[in-house]
Design an enzyme around this catalytic site. Structure first.
Site, PDB file in Angstrom:
ATOM      1  N   ASP A  85       0.786  -1.242   0.000  1.00 21.74           N
ATOM      2  CA  ASP A  85       0.000   0.000   0.000  1.00 21.74           C
ATOM      3  C   ASP A  85       0.822   1.299   0.000  1.00 21.74           C
ATOM      4  O   ASP A  85       0.497   2.237   0.757  1.00 21.74           O
ATOM      5  CB  ASP A  85      -0.958   0.011   1.204  1.00 21.74           C
ATOM      6  CG  ASP A  85      -2.006  -1.102   1.130  1.00 21.74           C
ATOM      7  OD1 ASP A  85      -1.951  -1.910   0.197  1.00 21.74           O
ATOM      8  OD2 ASP A  85      -2.870  -1.164   2.028  1.00 21.74           O
ATOM      9  N   ASP A 132      -4.616  -0.854  -1.849  1.00 23.89           N
ATOM     10  CA  ASP A 132      -5.936  -0.699  -1.240  1.00 23.89           C
ATOM     11  C   ASP A 132      -6.824  -0.069  -2.320  1.00 23.89           C
ATOM     12  O   ASP A 132      -6.443   0.953  -2.922  1.00 23.89           O
ATOM     13  CB  ASP A 132      -5.780   0.244  -0.033  1.00 23.89           C
ATOM     14  CG  ASP A 132      -6.685  -0.097   1.133  1.00 23.89           C
ATOM     15  OD1 ASP A 132      -7.029  -1.278   1.321  1.00 23.89           O
ATOM     16  OD2 ASP A 132      -7.054   0.844   1.882  1.00 23.89           O
ATOM     17  N   HIS A 161     -10.761   0.682  -2.832  1.00 22.55           N
ATOM     18  CA  HIS A 161     -12.123   0.636  -2.309  1.00 22.55           C
ATOM     19  C   HIS A 161     -13.141   1.285  -3.241  1.00 22.55           C
ATOM     20  O   HIS A 161     -12.874   2.359  -3.809  1.00 22.55           O
ATOM     21  CB  HIS A 161     -12.199   1.388  -0.973  1.00 22.55           C
ATOM     22  CG  HIS A 161     -11.347   0.833   0.117  1.00 22.55           C
ATOM     23  ND1 HIS A 161     -11.386  -0.493   0.497  1.00 22.55           N
ATOM     24  CD2 HIS A 161     -10.445   1.432   0.944  1.00 22.55           C
ATOM     25  CE1 HIS A 161     -10.541  -0.670   1.506  1.00 22.55           C
ATOM     26  NE2 HIS A 161      -9.946   0.467   1.792  1.00 22.55           N
ATOM     27  N   HIS A 167     -10.731   6.841   1.572  1.00 21.73           N
ATOM     28  CA  HIS A 167      -9.343   6.731   1.097  1.00 21.73           C
ATOM     29  C   HIS A 167      -9.265   5.676   0.006  1.00 21.73           C
ATOM     30  O   HIS A 167     -10.084   4.762  -0.044  1.00 21.73           O
ATOM     31  CB  HIS A 167      -8.401   6.375   2.265  1.00 21.73           C
ATOM     32  CG  HIS A 167      -8.664   5.015   2.839  1.00 21.73           C
ATOM     33  ND1 HIS A 167      -9.675   4.782   3.754  1.00 21.73           N
ATOM     34  CD2 HIS A 167      -8.093   3.816   2.595  1.00 21.73           C
ATOM     35  CE1 HIS A 167      -9.693   3.497   4.068  1.00 21.73           C
ATOM     36  NE2 HIS A 167      -8.761   2.880   3.371  1.00 21.73           N
ATOM     37  N   LYS A 169      -6.964  -5.042  -3.106  1.00 24.57           N
ATOM     38  CA  LYS A 169      -7.740  -5.572  -1.973  1.00 24.57           C
ATOM     39  C   LYS A 169      -8.709  -4.509  -1.482  1.00 24.57           C
ATOM     40  O   LYS A 169      -8.527  -3.325  -1.779  1.00 24.57           O
ATOM     41  CB  LYS A 169      -6.787  -6.003  -0.852  1.00 24.57           C
ATOM     42  CG  LYS A 169      -5.933  -4.858  -0.340  1.00 24.57           C
ATOM     43  CD  LYS A 169      -4.854  -5.360   0.596  1.00 24.57           C
ATOM     44  CE  LYS A 169      -4.046  -4.223   1.139  1.00 24.57           C
ATOM     45  NZ  LYS A 169      -4.792  -3.236   1.907  1.00 24.57           N
ATOM     46  N   CYS A 212      -2.067  -2.806   7.519  1.00 23.33           N
ATOM     47  CA  CYS A 212      -1.916  -3.702   6.366  1.00 23.33           C
ATOM     48  C   CYS A 212      -0.582  -4.439   6.347  1.00 23.33           C
ATOM     49  O   CYS A 212      -0.522  -5.597   5.939  1.00 23.33           O
ATOM     50  CB  CYS A 212      -2.179  -2.934   5.082  1.00 23.33           C
ATOM     51  SG  CYS A 212      -3.932  -2.445   5.015  1.00 23.33           S
TER      52      CYS A 212
END
Ligand code: VGL
Ligand code: ZN
Length: 203
Positions: free
Chosen positions: A8, A46, A48, A81, A106, A151
């Protein structure tokens, strides 16, 4: 075969980002320096959707930093984020990405968070990282990136539990420290689980 897992290293986790980790950008030159010494280099990202349930904004009346139960799992509520396709979700430009062989995303499912690069927080779905490393003949992994107490920690714990010889390169990680001491506790927890804590100088 030795692999480096870069966790990340995204704009949102660096100074100026939505969930900035103090001095998060300072680890990038260290990562770039050690990166050529590994047989395999992968990164996690990351990633989302806007409606992700780890965002406080998707829980009216709740604040950033509050802890809730999300489908039976403890969930810290974060600022929005790493929204898919946003500038904040991109890997940092100064990370030597041309030498990263694959990126594993992820946190795509709005209903569950995913701190580890291997599995979601409920250990239900995997990202394909374990299969990829196995196919490359990787037996040893080194973990670096952001954030040490989220993470990075969960990626390293999954790696050691999956049977990889696992090391944390501690000076190539930075943490959130939502509560003072979190980073220190995270490092202790990793060490107790059988993860070696090393510095980049010995790589
Ligand atoms: C992370 C909080 C929320 C991390 C990701 O990369 O450590 N932390 N999402
Ligand atoms: Zn996240």
């Amino acid at each position: 075969m030795k692999a480096l897992i870069v966790v990340d290293v995204q704009n949102d986790f660096c100074p100026g980002g939505a969930l900035a980790v103090k001095d998060g950008d300072k680890i990038i030159p260290i990562i770039n320096k050690i990166l050529p010494r590994f047989d395999v280099v992968v990164a996690t990202q990351d990633w989302h959707p806007k409606n992700h349930k780890s965002f406080a904004s998707n829980h009216p009346g709740k604040n950033i930093g509050e802890v809730i139960s999300l489908n039976g799992l403890t969930q810290v509520l974060w600022p929005d984020h790493c929204v898919q396709g946003s500038a904040g979700a991109a890997l940092r430009q100064d990370l030597d990405s041309k030498n990263i062989q694959r990126i594993f995303q992820k946190g795509l499912d709005p209903n569950i968070d995913s701190y580890s690069g291997f599995f979601d927080n409920g250990n239900i779905k995997d990202t394909g990282l374990h299969d990829y490393l196995k196919k490359q003949g990787v037996e040893e992994v080194f973990v670096v990136g952001l954030a040490t107490d989220y993470c990075v920690k969960f990626t390293a714990l999954d790696a050691v539990n999956l049977g990889y010889k696992t090391s944390l390169i501690v000076d190539a990680c930075k943490g959130v420290d939502l509560t003072a001491g979190d980073v220190k506790y995270a490092i202790d927890e990793m060490q107790k689980a059988g993860i070696a804590v090393v510095s980049a100088g010995v790589i």
